[in-house]
Scaffold this motif. Sequence first.
Motif, PDB file in Angstrom:
ATOM      1  N   UNK A   1       0.844  -1.209   0.000  1.00 20.75           N
ATOM      2  CA  UNK A   1       0.000   0.000   0.000  1.00 20.75           C
ATOM      3  C   UNK A   1       0.875   1.254   0.000  1.00 20.75           C
ATOM      4  N   UNK A   2       0.275   2.370  -0.385  1.00 26.01           N
ATOM      5  CA  UNK A   2       1.025   3.629  -0.340  1.00 26.01           C
ATOM      6  C   UNK A   2       1.276   4.011   1.113  1.00 26.01           C
ATOM      7  N   UNK A   3       2.196   4.932   1.325  1.00 27.64           N
ATOM      8  CA  UNK A   3       2.625   5.309   2.670  1.00 27.64           C
ATOM      9  C   UNK A   3       1.448   5.762   3.529  1.00 27.64           C
ATOM     10  N   UNK A   4       1.433   5.305   4.777  1.00 31.17           N
ATOM     11  CA  UNK A   4       0.368   5.682   5.710  1.00 31.17           C
ATOM     12  C   UNK A   4      -0.886   4.844   5.576  1.00 31.17           C
ATOM     13  N   UNK A   5      -0.855   3.832   4.679  1.00 28.30           N
ATOM     14  CA  UNK A   5      -2.023   2.981   4.446  1.00 28.30           C
ATOM     15  C   UNK A   5      -1.671   1.518   4.694  1.00 28.30           C
ATOM     16  N   UNK A   6      -2.698   0.713   4.746  1.00 23.88           N
ATOM     17  CA  UNK A   6      -2.546  -0.738   4.790  1.00 23.88           C
ATOM     18  C   UNK A   6      -3.452  -1.355   3.726  1.00 23.88           C
ATOM     19  N   UNK A   7      -3.224  -2.640   3.464  1.00 25.21           N
ATOM     20  CA  UNK A   7      -4.137  -3.380   2.602  1.00 25.21           C
ATOM     21  C   UNK A   7      -5.214  -4.018   3.473  1.00 25.21           C
ATOM     22  N   UNK A   8      -6.461  -3.853   3.051  1.00 26.20           N
ATOM     23  CA  UNK A   8      -7.593  -4.524   3.687  1.00 26.20           C
ATOM     24  C   UNK A   8      -8.134  -5.503   2.638  1.00 26.20           C
ATOM     25  N   UNK A   9      -7.913  -6.778   2.884  1.00 32.54           N
ATOM     26  CA  UNK A   9      -8.260  -7.817   1.909  1.00 32.54           C
ATOM     27  C   UNK A   9      -9.502  -8.548   2.394  1.00 32.54           C
ATOM     28  N   UNK A  10     -10.524  -8.570   1.561  1.00 31.36           N
ATOM     29  CA  UNK A  10     -11.773  -9.244   1.933  1.00 31.36           C
ATOM     30  C   UNK A  10     -12.220 -10.126   0.785  1.00 31.36           C
ATOM     31  N   UNK A  11     -12.704 -11.317   1.113  1.00 32.26           N
ATOM     32  CA  UNK A  11     -13.205 -12.175   0.038  1.00 32.26           C
ATOM     33  C   UNK A  11     -14.426 -12.955   0.490  1.00 32.26           C
ATOM     34  N   UNK A  12     -15.228 -13.342  -0.503  1.00 37.14           N
ATOM     35  CA  UNK A  12     -16.411 -14.149  -0.234  1.00 37.14           C
ATOM     36  C   UNK A  12     -15.979 -15.533   0.238  1.00 37.14           C
ATOM     37  N   UNK A  13     -16.691 -16.069   1.199  1.00 32.09           N
ATOM     38  CA  UNK A  13     -16.408 -17.417   1.695  1.00 32.09           C
ATOM     39  C   UNK A  13     -17.191 -18.429   0.865  1.00 32.09           C
ATOM     40  N   UNK A  14     -16.465 -19.331   0.202  1.00 29.57           N
ATOM     41  CA  UNK A  14     -17.077 -20.437  -0.555  1.00 29.57           C
ATOM     42  C   UNK A  14     -18.216 -19.948  -1.449  1.00 29.57           C
ATOM     43  N   UNK A  15     -17.949 -18.917  -2.246  1.00 31.03           N
ATOM     44  CA  UNK A  15     -19.007 -18.253  -2.992  1.00 31.03           C
ATOM     45  C   UNK A  15     -19.725 -19.185  -3.974  1.00 31.03           C
ATOM     46  N   UNK A  16     -18.977 -20.018  -4.701  1.00 31.36           N
ATOM     47  CA  UNK A  16     -19.634 -20.876  -5.690  1.00 31.36           C
ATOM     48  C   UNK A  16     -20.487 -21.940  -4.996  1.00 31.36           C
ATOM     49  N   UNK A  17     -19.994 -22.476  -3.897  1.00 33.37           N
ATOM     50  CA  UNK A  17     -20.771 -23.474  -3.148  1.00 33.37           C
ATOM     51  C   UNK A  17     -22.065 -22.861  -2.614  1.00 33.37           C
ATOM     52  N   UNK A  18     -22.003 -21.608  -2.193  1.00 32.47           N
ATOM     53  CA  UNK A  18     -23.197 -20.922  -1.678  1.00 32.47           C
ATOM     54  C   UNK A  18     -24.194 -20.642  -2.799  1.00 32.47           C
ATOM     55  N   UNK A  19     -23.675 -20.197  -3.955  1.00 35.63           N
ATOM     56  CA  UNK A  19     -24.564 -19.861  -5.069  1.00 35.63           C
ATOM     57  C   UNK A  19     -25.271 -21.103  -5.597  1.00 35.63           C
ATOM     58  N   UNK A  20     -24.530 -22.205  -5.762  1.00 40.33           N
ATOM     59  CA  UNK A  20     -25.167 -23.407  -6.317  1.00 40.33           C
ATOM     60  C   UNK A  20     -26.179 -23.991  -5.328  1.00 40.33           C
ATOM     61  N   UNK A  21     -25.898 -23.878  -4.023  1.00 38.05           N
ATOM     62  CA  UNK A  21     -26.858 -24.343  -3.011  1.00 38.05           C
ATOM     63  C   UNK A  21     -28.131 -23.504  -3.068  1.00 38.05           C
ATOM     64  N   UNK A  22     -27.953 -22.193  -3.263  1.00 40.08           N
ATOM     65  CA  UNK A  22     -29.086 -21.266  -3.355  1.00 40.08           C
ATOM     66  C   UNK A  22     -29.917 -21.551  -4.605  1.00 40.08           C
TER      67      UNK A  22
END
Length: 644
Positions: free
Chosen positions: A376-397
């Motif tokens: 990240x640029x100075x004074x920042x951090x990376x905030x990493x977020x991702x869907x949990x098991x997205x394909x498994x959730x979609x196909x179940x839905x």
Amino acid sequence: MKRLNIDIETFSSVNLVKSGVYKYVESEDFEILLFSYSVDDTKTKIVDLAKGEEIPKEIIEALKDNTIIKWAFNANFERICLSRYLGEKYLNPVSWKCTMIWSAYLGLPLSLEGVGKILGLDKQKLSEGKDLIKYFCIPCLPTKINGGRVRNFPYQAKDKWELFKNYNIRDVETEMEIQQKLSKFPVPEFVWEEYQLDQAINDRGIKVDMDFVVQAIEFDNVIRNQLMIEMQQITNLENPNSVQQLKGWLENQGVNTESLGKEYVKELVKNTNGEVASALSIRLKLAKSSIKKYQAMVDVACFDKRCRGMFQFMGANRTGRFSGRNIQLQNLPRNYLSELDSVRAIIRIGDTDIMTMLYDDVPDVLSQLIRTAFIPKEGNKFFVADFSAIEARVIAWLAGERWRKELFQNGGDIYCMSASQMFGVPVVKHGVNGELRQKGKIAELACGYGGSVGALKAMGALSMGLEEDELQPLVSAWREANPNIVALWWEVDKAVKECIKKRILTKSHGIQFIYQSGMLRITLPSGRQLTYVKPKIGMNQFGGESVTYEGVGATKKWERIESYGPKFVENIVQAIARDLLVVAMQRLSKKYEIVAHVHDEVIIEAPMNTLLEEICQEMSLIPSWANGLILNADGYVCDFYKKD
């Protein structure tokens, strides 16, 4: 004036293919040679900038006016080049639309020439264009014949230059004809809004730790030289990296192999010993591709050390998912080392002795560290977020598989449950038997779309410790546990075939199928459509009925492709997952600066006091068209990009 159609020809000493357009325009010798345009479908005009002509003032104003729509094929190139020409940072993408994206939305190729051929246009892209571009747009090698020059100018080949001008005009005419041909199938406005977000992320770029990258490249060179010397001493070969020479040496040692590919070599290492095993182990180390990724960062990074143009909107035209460009973030090696900080520090000071003492496979360590080069640029951090098991959730839905929905509702982990069923032990993410979770994930991905024993093998089931005779029972058990998903495959198969045969609208599980002007169009819950060109019913190799359509196949060529219910379900599920990601990114972009996204993961560059929980909550919100879907997002904060 409401609309401009544009095509340009340019020169730069920077390699466009290696570096991308953002780095390309930063070269001091960058210039626009030709500018062809049409105003509101009128006759195309050309401005010969290389010979001193100027773009009319009203066109300059139109380029800056966000109420006038600018069209081009691969519009990102025109927009960034014209930004440099006009002295702008980057022109606002809000008023730009791309004929290439329109083509991709309809399942057509991502090249102007390819689209022209498929659509049978009257005005095809001129075939001599590649040679003219090579002559005028790319530096040439100095020779005695050309007087030692490193570039070809218009006055040095007047006939070619006139042809080049015709080529430039023809591209605009071809693009306009594509728009006319596709006018019955417009891209929805909400998809253009998605494209604008994609362009904003590409413009922003992601920073690289260039000091670390340069040291990593030097480190790699030193280690590779050491390994080559070691291998030469073992084999007495002039070039032990040569497949032919190494095969010959192995034969002399009594080892015959049809290939020296990575998987073959891994097996040979297990089944050999002594000098043969040592030589093959070194070959595996040399096969690591870390240096290519690090070099790509050097090639792509702009003056401010940010890599831009990393994503291709609609790059995967069967699903509409993004594909990678330049450095290819989508296929970075995973990192397993826990001490990433200290290893990065060793590389920064260039101490190869410490590294070789601590780690047996240094190329593997360098490979694992590729992700960490993004910072990240100075004074920042990376905030990493991702869907949990997205394909498994979609196909179940989609399928209405109740036990899976209950599992997700209670915060369970589908990959852990699958692994637990496979190995007969409790599996907890980051806990008891947590290393088995990845095997459960592979089983889910292999079986979820009709895959059987072959799919499990292709995903590495045998190398992960499963036995051959375990695979078929595993597939059978998975299908018995998921009857609604199995039913989904074949109900979609039936809906597709009925739609094509009778050319009527059919529906299944909230998905619509319609045959329209020689195309199968699948309408997703979001309203976006997947398109399959010239579908028809045929016979497969087993004598059963199958669906085929025209598209870009595994060979990257336009060909007829065979499909069936589970494969269509895979496309639909992955397309819905893509739509969910885009909706989340649109929400997040109102508050945060997204610098990258990989599969189902978003990388945000933000001040240290940003709350990760809020990002994950935003990401987990359900769009109105996905009522009943259970979403969840996990995340972590880091000083450099890594896999948590």
